[in-house]
Design a protein around this motif. Structure first.
Motif, PDB file in Angstrom:
ATOM      1  N   ALA A  97       0.831  -1.206   0.000  1.00  0.00           N
ATOM      2  CA  ALA A  97       0.000   0.000   0.000  1.00  0.00           C
ATOM      3  C   ALA A  97       0.867   1.260   0.000  1.00  0.00           C
ATOM      4  O   ALA A  97       0.636   2.222  -0.738  1.00  0.00           O
ATOM      5  CB  ALA A  97      -0.910  -0.005   1.217  1.00  0.00           C
ATOM      6  N   VAL A  98       1.895   1.237   0.855  1.00  0.00           N
ATOM      7  CA  VAL A  98       2.812   2.400   0.903  1.00  0.00           C
ATOM      8  C   VAL A  98       3.566   2.542  -0.413  1.00  0.00           C
ATOM      9  O   VAL A  98       3.769   3.658  -0.916  1.00  0.00           O
ATOM     10  CB  VAL A  98       3.782   2.243   2.076  1.00  0.00           C
ATOM     11  N   ALA A  99       3.954   1.406  -0.981  1.00  0.00           N
ATOM     12  CA  ALA A  99       4.668   1.459  -2.241  1.00  0.00           C
ATOM     13  C   ALA A  99       3.812   2.065  -3.344  1.00  0.00           C
ATOM     14  O   ALA A  99       4.286   2.883  -4.149  1.00  0.00           O
ATOM     15  CB  ALA A  99       5.147   0.076  -2.626  1.00  0.00           C
ATOM     16  N   GLY A 100       2.515   1.677  -3.356  1.00  0.00           N
ATOM     17  CA  GLY A 100       1.626   2.243  -4.375  1.00  0.00           C
ATOM     18  C   GLY A 100       1.454   3.745  -4.215  1.00  0.00           C
ATOM     19  O   GLY A 100       1.433   4.488  -5.202  1.00  0.00           O
ATOM     20  N   ASN A 101       1.312   4.188  -2.952  1.00  0.00           N
ATOM     21  CA  ASN A 101       1.162   5.639  -2.729  1.00  0.00           C
ATOM     22  C   ASN A 101       2.422   6.406  -3.145  1.00  0.00           C
ATOM     23  O   ASN A 101       2.345   7.496  -3.716  1.00  0.00           O
ATOM     24  CB  ASN A 101       0.876   5.914  -1.262  1.00  0.00           C
ATOM     25  N   LEU A 102       3.591   5.812  -2.857  1.00  0.00           N
ATOM     26  CA  LEU A 102       4.827   6.496  -3.233  1.00  0.00           C
ATOM     27  C   LEU A 102       4.977   6.582  -4.740  1.00  0.00           C
ATOM     28  O   LEU A 102       5.417   7.620  -5.281  1.00  0.00           O
ATOM     29  CB  LEU A 102       6.021   5.773  -2.627  1.00  0.00           C
ATOM     30  N   VAL A 103       4.644   5.499  -5.421  1.00  0.00           N
ATOM     31  CA  VAL A 103       4.744   5.527  -6.880  1.00  0.00           C
ATOM     32  C   VAL A 103       3.773   6.545  -7.472  1.00  0.00           C
ATOM     33  O   VAL A 103       4.110   7.317  -8.388  1.00  0.00           O
ATOM     34  CB  VAL A 103       4.490   4.125  -7.449  1.00  0.00           C
ATOM     35  N   GLN A 104       2.542   6.590  -6.924  1.00  0.00           N
ATOM     36  CA  GLN A 104       1.562   7.553  -7.417  1.00  0.00           C
ATOM     37  C   GLN A 104       2.021   9.002  -7.168  1.00  0.00           C
ATOM     38  O   GLN A 104       1.908   9.864  -8.036  1.00  0.00           O
ATOM     39  CB  GLN A 104       0.225   7.313  -6.732  1.00  0.00           C
ATOM     40  N   ALA A 105       2.574   9.251  -5.971  1.00  0.00           N
ATOM     41  CA  ALA A 105       3.068  10.595  -5.666  1.00  0.00           C
ATOM     42  C   ALA A 105       4.248  10.966  -6.555  1.00  0.00           C
ATOM     43  O   ALA A 105       4.419  12.132  -6.950  1.00  0.00           O
ATOM     44  CB  ALA A 105       3.461  10.675  -4.192  1.00  0.00           C
ATOM     45  N   GLY A 106       5.049   9.967  -6.893  1.00  0.00           N
ATOM     46  CA  GLY A 106       6.198  10.253  -7.747  1.00  0.00           C
ATOM     47  C   GLY A 106       5.778  10.683  -9.137  1.00  0.00           C
ATOM     48  O   GLY A 106       6.318  11.652  -9.691  1.00  0.00           O
ATOM     49  N   TRP A 107       4.773   9.971  -9.693  1.00  0.00           N
ATOM     50  CA  TRP A 107       4.326  10.346 -11.028  1.00  0.00           C
ATOM     51  C   TRP A 107       3.607  11.699 -11.023  1.00  0.00           C
ATOM     52  O   TRP A 107       3.714  12.460 -11.982  1.00  0.00           O
ATOM     53  CB  TRP A 107       3.432   9.264 -11.603  1.00  0.00           C
ATOM     54  N   ILE A 108       2.896  12.005  -9.966  1.00  0.00           N
ATOM     55  CA  ILE A 108       2.245  13.326  -9.873  1.00  0.00           C
ATOM     56  C   ILE A 108       3.297  14.441  -9.802  1.00  0.00           C
ATOM     57  O   ILE A 108       3.172  15.473 -10.467  1.00  0.00           O
ATOM     58  CB  ILE A 108       1.294  13.363  -8.651  1.00  0.00           C
ATOM     59  N   SER A 109       4.325  14.214  -9.004  1.00  0.00           N
ATOM     60  CA  SER A 109       5.388  15.216  -8.903  1.00  0.00           C
ATOM     61  C   SER A 109       6.109  15.400 -10.236  1.00  0.00           C
ATOM     62  O   SER A 109       6.463  16.526 -10.620  1.00  0.00           O
ATOM     63  CB  SER A 109       6.394  14.814  -7.834  1.00  0.00           C
ATOM     64  N   LEU A 110       6.299  14.277 -10.926  1.00  0.00           N
ATOM     65  CA  LEU A 110       6.944  14.389 -12.221  1.00  0.00           C
ATOM     66  C   LEU A 110       6.065  15.135 -13.214  1.00  0.00           C
ATOM     67  O   LEU A 110       6.560  15.924 -14.028  1.00  0.00           O
ATOM     68  CB  LEU A 110       7.270  12.998 -12.748  1.00  0.00           C
ATOM     69  N   GLY A 111       4.751  14.905 -13.126  1.00  0.00           N
ATOM     70  CA  GLY A 111       3.830  15.620 -14.005  1.00  0.00           C
ATOM     71  C   GLY A 111       3.804  17.124 -13.711  1.00  0.00           C
ATOM     72  O   GLY A 111       3.564  17.936 -14.616  1.00  0.00           O
ATOM     73  N   ILE A 112       4.026  17.493 -12.464  1.00  0.00           N
ATOM     74  CA  ILE A 112       4.081  18.926 -12.130  1.00  0.00           C
ATOM     75  C   ILE A 112       5.434  19.529 -12.514  1.00  0.00           C
ATOM     76  O   ILE A 112       5.512  20.654 -13.010  1.00  0.00           O
ATOM     77  CB  ILE A 112       3.814  19.134 -10.631  1.00  0.00           C
ATOM     78  N   GLY A 113       6.492  18.768 -12.315  1.00  0.00           N
ATOM     79  CA  GLY A 113       7.834  19.312 -12.546  1.00  0.00           C
ATOM     80  C   GLY A 113       8.142  19.538 -14.002  1.00  0.00           C
ATOM     81  O   GLY A 113       8.840  20.512 -14.337  1.00  0.00           O
ATOM     82  N   ALA A 114       7.650  18.659 -14.899  1.00  0.00           N
ATOM     83  CA  ALA A 114       7.983  18.806 -16.314  1.00  0.00           C
ATOM     84  C   ALA A 114       7.408  20.091 -16.907  1.00  0.00           C
ATOM     85  O   ALA A 114       8.148  20.881 -17.535  1.00  0.00           O
ATOM     86  CB  ALA A 114       7.509  17.580 -17.069  1.00  0.00           C
ATOM     87  N   PRO A 115       6.099  20.387 -16.726  1.00  0.00           N
ATOM     88  CA  PRO A 115       5.594  21.666 -17.254  1.00  0.00           C
ATOM     89  C   PRO A 115       6.241  22.883 -16.575  1.00  0.00           C
ATOM     90  O   PRO A 115       6.471  23.913 -17.214  1.00  0.00           O
ATOM     91  CB  PRO A 115       4.098  21.612 -16.962  1.00  0.00           C
ATOM     92  N   ALA A 116       6.502  22.737 -15.252  1.00  0.00           N
ATOM     93  CA  ALA A 116       7.140  23.857 -14.551  1.00  0.00           C
ATOM     94  C   ALA A 116       8.536  24.128 -15.105  1.00  0.00           C
ATOM     95  O   ALA A 116       8.983  25.289 -15.173  1.00  0.00           O
ATOM     96  CB  ALA A 116       7.213  23.558 -13.055  1.00  0.00           C
TER      97      ALA A 116
END
Length: 253
Positions: A124-143
């Protein structure tokens, strides 16, 4: 009136120009005063001479302050001193920091999430971390894209030099005219001071009673005067009864 430190060199240059002018050099040759004496006088009387051009100097200072735009300077994040930026605010800083932080967080979250999945630990923790990682990457690329565009726009705005952005050609021409008027009045004040000093200086002594002076010249003129007669020398008349020659002793045999 006292000049600013950065303008004292200008005053010294103006003083040297006036001393080197044809008018002052001609007066120096006739008066016997040395150029170094005039320079010392001009430097000593600097505040008084500068006061003669006070109105022009204050106008020049006001325009120079406007041209430099010193009130709009903002200290940079690197500390005080000459490291200053013009017009920098919060948005350019955020444009640089946001993509860096977002991409760093994305890399960390993805690394931990996929690491836990490979270890089959805390899915469960692994899934949340992976999801947070992809969200952060989605924010960082346009920024990151927005930050690069913002930096390019800022660089193109300041490409011509910061001082040129702060003053237009009209202000530059006005500043040059004010400086020329101040220098013109300053030259006139220095010239007036030096001429007054040269007028008060007595001319060099044209002669004296010593050798080669006035006395010697008069004596020489008296010798060659038509009225001058050399003392007459008359040899004694040994033939006269009154004259007698030297007594010569007579030798007797």
């Amino acid at each position: 009136m006292r000049l600013r430190d950065e303008d004292r060199a200008t005053y010294t240059a103006a003083l040297d120009d006036v001393i080197g002018s044809t008018e002052i050099q001609r007066r120096l040759a006739r008066s016997g005063v040395k150029a170094s004496q005039l320079r010392v006088l001009g430097l000593a009387e600097g505040p008084r001479v500068a006061s003669t051009a006070e109105r022009e100097y204050r106008s020049y200072l006001a325009l120079r302050q406007r041209a430099r735009g010193e009130a709009s300077l903002v200290p940079s994040l690197s500390g005080p001193g000459r490291q200053q930026v013009y017009g920098a605010g919060l948005l350019p800083v955020l444009a640089v920091l946001t993509p860096v932080l977002a991409i760093s967080a994305a890399a960390l979250f993805l690394l931990l999430g996929y690491g836990l999945r490979l270890a089959d630990s805390a899915p469960a923790v692994a899934g949340n971390l992976v999801q947070a990682g992809w969200i952060s990457l989605g924010i960082g690329a346009p920024a990151a894209v927005v930050g690069v565009l913002g930096l390019y726009r800022t660089a193109s705005r300041h490409r011509g030099g910061v001082p040129k952005d702060r003053r237009d050609q009209g202000l530059t021409a006005e500043l040059d005219a004010a400086r020329a008027a101040w220098l013109r009045q300053l030259h006139e004040g220095i010239r007036s001071l030096l001429l007054q000093h040269l007028d008060r200086s007595p001319p060099p002594d044209a002669g004296g009673n010593g050798p080669g002076g006035v006395g010697a010249g008069n004596d020489e003129a008296a010798v060659h005067s038509p009225r001058f007669t050399s003392p007459r020398y008359t040899r004694p008349d040994f033939g006269s009864p009154e004259a007698s020659g030297p007594d010569i002793p007579t030798l007797r045999g």
